[in-house]
Motif scaffolding. Structure first.
Motif, PDB file in Angstrom:
ATOM      1  N   LEU A  48       0.402  -1.603  -0.407  1.00 45.44           N
ATOM      2  CA  LEU A  48       0.058  -0.154  -0.227  1.00 45.44           C
ATOM      3  C   LEU A  48       0.995   1.307   0.687  1.00 45.44           C
ATOM      4  N   GLY A  49       2.514   1.301   0.824  1.00 42.46           N
ATOM      5  CA  GLY A  49       2.626   1.919   0.749  1.00 42.46           C
ATOM      6  C   GLY A  49       3.575   2.866  -0.579  1.00 42.46           C
ATOM      7  N   ILE A  50       4.213   1.574  -1.460  1.00 43.74           N
ATOM      8  CA  ILE A  50       4.377   1.934  -2.736  1.00 43.74           C
ATOM      9  C   ILE A  50       3.603   2.431  -3.715  1.00 43.74           C
ATOM     10  N   SER A  51       2.492   1.261  -3.414  1.00 46.31           N
ATOM     11  CA  SER A  51       1.040   1.976  -4.701  1.00 46.31           C
ATOM     12  C   SER A  51       0.485   3.370  -4.217  1.00 46.31           C
ATOM     13  N   TRP A  52       0.954   4.346  -2.765  1.00 42.53           N
ATOM     14  CA  TRP A  52       0.259   5.494  -2.463  1.00 42.53           C
ATOM     15  C   TRP A  52       1.682   6.481  -3.268  1.00 42.53           C
ATOM     16  N   ILE A  53       2.646   5.680  -3.635  1.00 38.94           N
ATOM     17  CA  ILE A  53       3.151   7.299  -4.334  1.00 38.94           C
ATOM     18  C   ILE A  53       2.728   6.925  -5.482  1.00 38.94           C
ATOM     19  N   PHE A  54       2.730   5.883  -6.487  1.00 40.17           N
ATOM     20  CA  PHE A  54       1.928   6.298  -7.621  1.00 40.17           C
ATOM     21  C   PHE A  54       0.257   6.608  -7.858  1.00 40.17           C
ATOM     22  N   ALA A  55      -0.365   6.556  -6.089  1.00 42.35           N
ATOM     23  CA  ALA A  55      -1.553   7.708  -6.336  1.00 42.35           C
ATOM     24  C   ALA A  55      -0.752   8.341  -6.291  1.00 42.35           C
ATOM     25  N   ILE A  56      -0.148   9.762  -5.539  1.00 41.99           N
ATOM     26  CA  ILE A  56       0.357  10.542  -5.078  1.00 41.99           C
ATOM     27  C   ILE A  56       0.744  10.898  -6.742  1.00 41.99           C
ATOM     28  N   MET A  57       1.468  10.288  -7.467  1.00 42.29           N
ATOM     29  CA  MET A  57       2.103  11.101  -9.112  1.00 42.29           C
ATOM     30  C   MET A  57       1.214  10.834  -9.922  1.00 42.29           C
ATOM     31  N   ARG A  58       0.158  10.064  -9.428  1.00 41.05           N
ATOM     32  CA  ARG A  58      -0.919  10.264 -10.643  1.00 41.05           C
ATOM     33  C   ARG A  58      -2.393  11.679 -10.650  1.00 41.05           C
ATOM     34  N   ASP A 106      -8.173  12.361  -3.583  1.00 40.72           N
ATOM     35  CA  ASP A 106      -8.248  11.375  -4.408  1.00 40.72           C
ATOM     36  C   ASP A 106      -6.532  10.645  -3.932  1.00 40.72           C
ATOM     37  N   ILE A 107      -5.855  11.783  -3.955  1.00 45.20           N
ATOM     38  CA  ILE A 107      -4.794  11.185  -3.102  1.00 45.20           C
ATOM     39  C   ILE A 107      -4.852  10.502  -1.032  1.00 45.20           C
ATOM     40  N   ILE A 157       0.126   6.001 -13.091  1.00 44.27           N
ATOM     41  CA  ILE A 157       0.694   7.436 -13.474  1.00 44.27           C
ATOM     42  C   ILE A 157       0.323   7.668 -14.463  1.00 44.27           C
ATOM     43  N   ILE A 158       0.093   6.174 -15.806  1.00 43.04           N
ATOM     44  CA  ILE A 158      -0.666   6.747 -17.571  1.00 43.04           C
ATOM     45  C   ILE A 158      -1.184   8.113 -17.799  1.00 43.04           C
TER      46      ILE A 158
END
Length: 216
Positions: A48-58, A106-107, A157-158
């Motif tokens: 979840l922590g790694i996925s949250w990084i990509f959610a922030i980037m999105r 969303d973040i 992130i796409i």
């Protein structure tokens, strides 16, 4: 304690070898393509922590893209119509702040929504695992399948199509886990994946029937 490099390696390996890494989780086998490396399963907090990084980037990408298109649209307006340009600018600014607020929500709520979705799928898989073989470590298998399906969040992130790609890949990773970790057949794996949808349709049907009965 696992390093960040090991966490990312396991997180990404799920995307490259989804079936084989779940076989490794269940039978403690190595992945041949990686020189016999045995990956330790990720916990929900780690994935979840790694996925949250990509959610922030999105979320940040959405803001940047929105700002670019809004600025481009406003600069293309003809200066011969200042009233129209000012009205569009005001409307565009309101839309920009609304979407900015939406991206921020969303973040913020991404972890909560992800935990709820993960726990729902884990509960469904645990039930089927118990019916399939009561001697299976149902909790462990369910946690591994649902936790590693979160690797699909990399594709958020796409721009524009990221959410669609992530959703399709999420179900594919669930399918891979059901086949290789739980040991389900193709037909049973599809039944498990369709179970929440079937229950949802049943609840909607019951709701519509109740409303129709009350109105009639």
């Amino acid at each position: 304690m696992k390093t960040m490099g090991q966490l990312l390696e396991t997180y990404l390996t799920v995307l490259v070898h989804p079936f084989r890494i779940h076989q490794q989780f269940r039978h403690q086998l190595s992945v041949p393509e990686q020189g016999g490396v045995v990956h330790e399963p990720l916990t929900l907090a780690e994935s979840l922590g790694i996925s949250w990084i990509f959610a922030i980037m999105r979320g940040l990408c959405k803001i940047v893209i929105l700002n670019f298109f809004l600025h481009s649209f406003l600069t293309m307006q003809s200066e011969e119509f200042p009233f129209l340009q000012e009205m569009l600018k005001s409307s565009g600014t309101s839309t920009y702040y609304f979407l900015l607020f939406s991206a921020a929500l969303d973040i913020i709520f991404f972890p909560i929504a992800t935990i709820v979705l993960t726990e729902l799928w884990a509960w469904v898989i645990r039930k089927y695992a118990g019916w399939l073989n009561p001697e299976l470590p149902a909790d462990e298998i369910a946690d591994q399948i649902t936790t590693h399906a979160l690797s699909s969040n990399l594709f958020m992130i796409i721009p524009f199509i990221g959410d669609l790609v992530q959703t399709v890949l999420y179900y594919f990773l669930l399918y891979a886990g059901l086949r290789s970790n739980l040991g389900a057949s193709r037909s049973l794996a599809w039944v498990i994946l369709l179970t929440p949808t079937i229950f949802g349709l049943m609840l909607l049907s019951l709701l519509f029937f109740t409303l129709f009965y009350l109105v009639a």
